[in-house]
Enzyme design. Structure first.
Site: not given
Ligand code: PMP
Length: 303
Positions: A162
């Site tokens: 991320k």
């Molecule tokens: N995909 C992307 C590209 C994101 O930025 C996020 C948010 N972090 C998610 C999926 C969902 O991730 P999470 O449920 O861990 O927040």
């Protein structure tokens, strides 16, 4: 559409945890020659606290550490320090319900694609942030526009990290979708299968079965994993598989998930329209009960 922020993010009262110290909000600054600003040598987490408890805090901290490792960014602080600092930030800002950002990045010790002389830094900030999408979409769902941009193939970018290096594309897709009158964009993967939205994962319902793309080519969201677990606990059948765009007309319900977006219904994809259906409503309620520390999902949804 994201709610406009009441005040710019650099001009607020409160405290931000920066490199081991709690500093006054407006003083949490970095230099213009920060490596991360030039080369996106950065990783981050977006998480939420509900009623004073950071939801899936450990999972987010673990993912931050994993994200850093994938781009060879040394963690400047341990998992334990990170966990404690997140709690301290909530306390220092007197927040029970909050959105939280933790970030690790390369500093301004040197510039160039050789990052070996830079030092890692870490910060944690939290603020009051209601819904990611405006509240009226609860009944109608958001509108997604299929983007011409595809998610990068797993061998073209560190897709499981991320890192902001991947989010420039999300910003472009979001902008183009909003310019076209939609709430957000829907992206395909490098092979043309449905992948995810700009900041949330994709779910569809067909014949009562919950379908979601296999998360081997985009972020396997913590909310995605939570919703799959909730569905399992509620006895909703789930399928993780490749999803073809041609299947969209056959889906009865669509929603997206994310720490910021939570469970958000989709009312439209391009010219196709969807109702906010019973499976979405049930899972959304169960998710909200879970994050708020209410009864376990299965119980809550049966009541
Ligand atoms: N995909 C992307 C590209 C994101 O930025 C996020 C948010 N972090 C998610 C999926 C969902 O991730 P999470 O449920 O861990 O927040």
């Amino acid at each position: 559409m994201a709610q406009p922020l009441a005040k710019p993010l650099d001009d607020r009262d409160g405290f931000i945890w920066l490199d081991g110290k709690m500093v006054p909000w407006r003083e949490a600054k970095i230099h213009v020659l920060t490596h991360a600003l030039h080369y996106a040598t950065q990783v981050f987490e977006g998480e939420r606290a509900y009623n004073g408890r950071i939801f899936k805090s450990k999972e987010h901290s673990e993912r931050l550490i994993k994200s850093a490792g994938l781009i060879y960014l040394p963690m400047p602080y341990s998992f334990e320090v990170l966990e404690d600092a997140k709690k301290e930030v909530l306390k220092a800002n007197k927040l029970d319900n909050a959105y939280m950002r933790a970030m690790v990045w390369r500093g301004s010790e040197s510039l160039g694609v050789d990052f070996s002389q830079t030092k890692p830094h870490m910060m944690i900030a939290a603020w009051d942030w209601g819904r990611y999408f405006s509240p009226e979409i609860r009944d109608t769902g958001i509108a997604l526009k299929t983007s011409k941009w595809r998610k990068p193939a797993p061998d073209t970018a560190p897709i499981h990290s991320k890192s902001s290096c991947l989010y420039n594309l999300s910003c472009i897709v979001k902008h183009e979708s909003m310019q076209a009158g939609y709430t957000d964009g829907l992206m395909h993967d490098f092979e043309g299968y449905i992948a995810e939205s700009t900041g949330s994962n994709f779910f569809a319902v067909k014949d009562g079965v919950l379908i979601t793309p296999v998360a081997d080519r985009f972020l396997n969201g913590i909310t995605r994993q939570t919703v799959l677990q909730i569905a399992h606990d509620l006895g909703v059948k789930t399928e993780e598989r490749r999803v073809r765009p041609e299947e969209l007309p056959s889906f009865e319900e669509i929603f997206v998930t994310g720490s910021a977006a939570e469970v958000t219904a989709v009312g439209k994809i391009d010219s196709l329209e969807y109702k906010v259906g019973p499976v979405t409503k049930r899972l959304r309620q169960a998710y909200e009960d879970l994050v708020n520390g209410a009864a376990p999902a299965a119980k809550a949804a049966n009541s």
